[in-house]
Design an enzyme around this catalytic site. Structure first.
Site, PDB file in Angstrom:
ATOM      1  N   GLY A 162       1.652   4.203   5.002  1.00 18.78           N
ATOM      2  CA  GLY A 162       2.515   3.365   4.242  1.00 18.78           C
ATOM      3  C   GLY A 162       2.732   1.881   4.741  1.00 18.78           C
ATOM      4  O   GLY A 162       3.245   1.819   5.870  1.00 18.78           O
ATOM      5  N   SER A 163       2.500   0.709   4.167  1.00 21.02           N
ATOM      6  CA  SER A 163       2.749  -0.496   4.487  1.00 21.02           C
ATOM      7  C   SER A 163       2.244  -1.497   3.674  1.00 21.02           C
ATOM      8  O   SER A 163       2.428  -1.302   2.504  1.00 21.02           O
ATOM      9  CB  SER A 163       1.571  -0.405   5.788  1.00 21.02           C
ATOM     10  OG  SER A 163       0.259  -0.262   5.362  1.00 21.02           O
ATOM     11  N   ARG A 164       2.232  -2.823   4.276  1.00 24.69           N
ATOM     12  CA  ARG A 164       1.741  -3.924   3.428  1.00 24.69           C
ATOM     13  C   ARG A 164       1.255  -5.081   4.164  1.00 24.69           C
ATOM     14  O   ARG A 164       1.145  -5.036   5.701  1.00 24.69           O
ATOM     15  CB  ARG A 164       3.198  -4.697   2.916  1.00 24.69           C
ATOM     16  CG  ARG A 164       3.557  -6.040   2.785  1.00 24.69           C
ATOM     17  CD  ARG A 164       4.763  -6.345   2.297  1.00 24.69           C
ATOM     18  NE  ARG A 164       5.096  -7.664   2.481  1.00 24.69           N
ATOM     19  CZ  ARG A 164       6.317  -8.334   2.193  1.00 24.69           C
ATOM     20  NH1 ARG A 164       7.177  -7.307   1.643  1.00 24.69           N
ATOM     21  NH2 ARG A 164       6.427  -9.504   2.237  1.00 24.69           N
ATOM     22  N   MET A 181       0.821  -1.192   0.127  1.00 27.88           N
ATOM     23  CA  MET A 181       0.017   0.121   0.182  1.00 27.88           C
ATOM     24  C   MET A 181       0.956   1.280  -0.108  1.00 27.88           C
ATOM     25  O   MET A 181       1.708   1.427   0.827  1.00 27.88           O
ATOM     26  CB  MET A 181      -0.757   0.006   1.128  1.00 27.88           C
ATOM     27  CG  MET A 181      -1.989  -1.147   1.243  1.00 27.88           C
ATOM     28  SD  MET A 181      -2.738  -1.147   2.915  1.00 27.88           S
ATOM     29  CE  MET A 181      -1.629  -1.989   4.031  1.00 27.88           C
TER      30      MET A 181
END
EC number: 4.1.1.65
Length: 221
Positions: free
Chosen positions: A185-187, A97
């Site tokens: 911001g990440s996954r 993301m």
């Protein structure tokens, strides 16, 4: 509509932006500088609002499909040895993301939460191979009617500093419902059985609670 996790940040940013616009209006005499400060302040407010947006997505639960838990881009599809819970090989599908994506996490399937654990950690960039095991993260396991146990992992990225996880062990959850939030911001990694069919491709853009990530393999396969 905006996510509840952004309420304090949105209110604080709103008042700071109003203050900046008024200060610039009355105390900056150079017109282009005043205009630039006001535009920058308004841009900041718009950026915060778009980050915490929470579009409603109605889902008719489908036990034969695993839906994307987040909006983003598929960056990993591979078999991995999962050491934390399953302790066996799993199909991993990872969704990255960017700050411009909706950051709401949604349950990828209906079922019962059998495991939910938070791990403090580092803040490597979300696409780093070791981010799945070294970064701040939460691991959630769902027992589903058709797939058995599946997992998903919220992973903080270089910009993320707080993971919110609503999943509680023993809770009955419904596909598509809000299960948490990751800030800035990440996954998310999905950990799926080896005998399921992956229905997405690398670099494909997916939509949370909309895109099918995996389906039950037909019995005659």
């Amino acid at each position: 509509m905006f996510h509840k996790e952004g309420q304090k940040i949105i209110i604080t940013t709103f008042f700071l932006v109003v203050a900046a616009v008024l200060v610039a209006q009355y105390y900056i005499d150079v017109e282009w500088i005043r205009f630039a400060v006001q535009i920058a302040a308004l841009f900041l407010l718009i950026a915060i609002l778009q980050f915490f947006r929470n579009p409603k997505r109605l889902v008719s639960p489908n036990f034969d499909e695993i839906l994307a838990p987040v909006d983003g881009k598929v960056v990993v599809i591979e078999e991995v040895d999962e050491p934390e819970y399953f302790k066996e090989r799993r199909k991993q599908v990872s969704i990255f993301m960017s700050p411009t994506n909706v950051h709401v996490t949604r349950y990828p399937a209906s079922g019962t939460v059998t495991y939910s654990k938070y791990h403090p950690g580092k803040y490597l960039v979300a696409w780093h191979p070791k981010s799945s095991t070294d970064n701040e993260r939460t691991t959630i396991i769902l027992h589903t009617p058709k797939f058995g146990e599946i997992g998903y992992r919220q992973i903080a990225g270089a910009m993320a500093r707080r993971i919110v996880n609503y999943a509680e062990e023993g809770e009955q959850v419904t596909q598509g419902e809000d299960s948490g939030f990751i800030k800035f911001g990440s996954r998310v990694d999905l950990l799926l059985p080896l005998d399921c069919d992956i229905t997405v491709k690398l670099n494909q853009k997916v939509v949370g609670a909309r895109t099918c990530i995996a389906s039950v393999r037909p019995l005659d396969d």
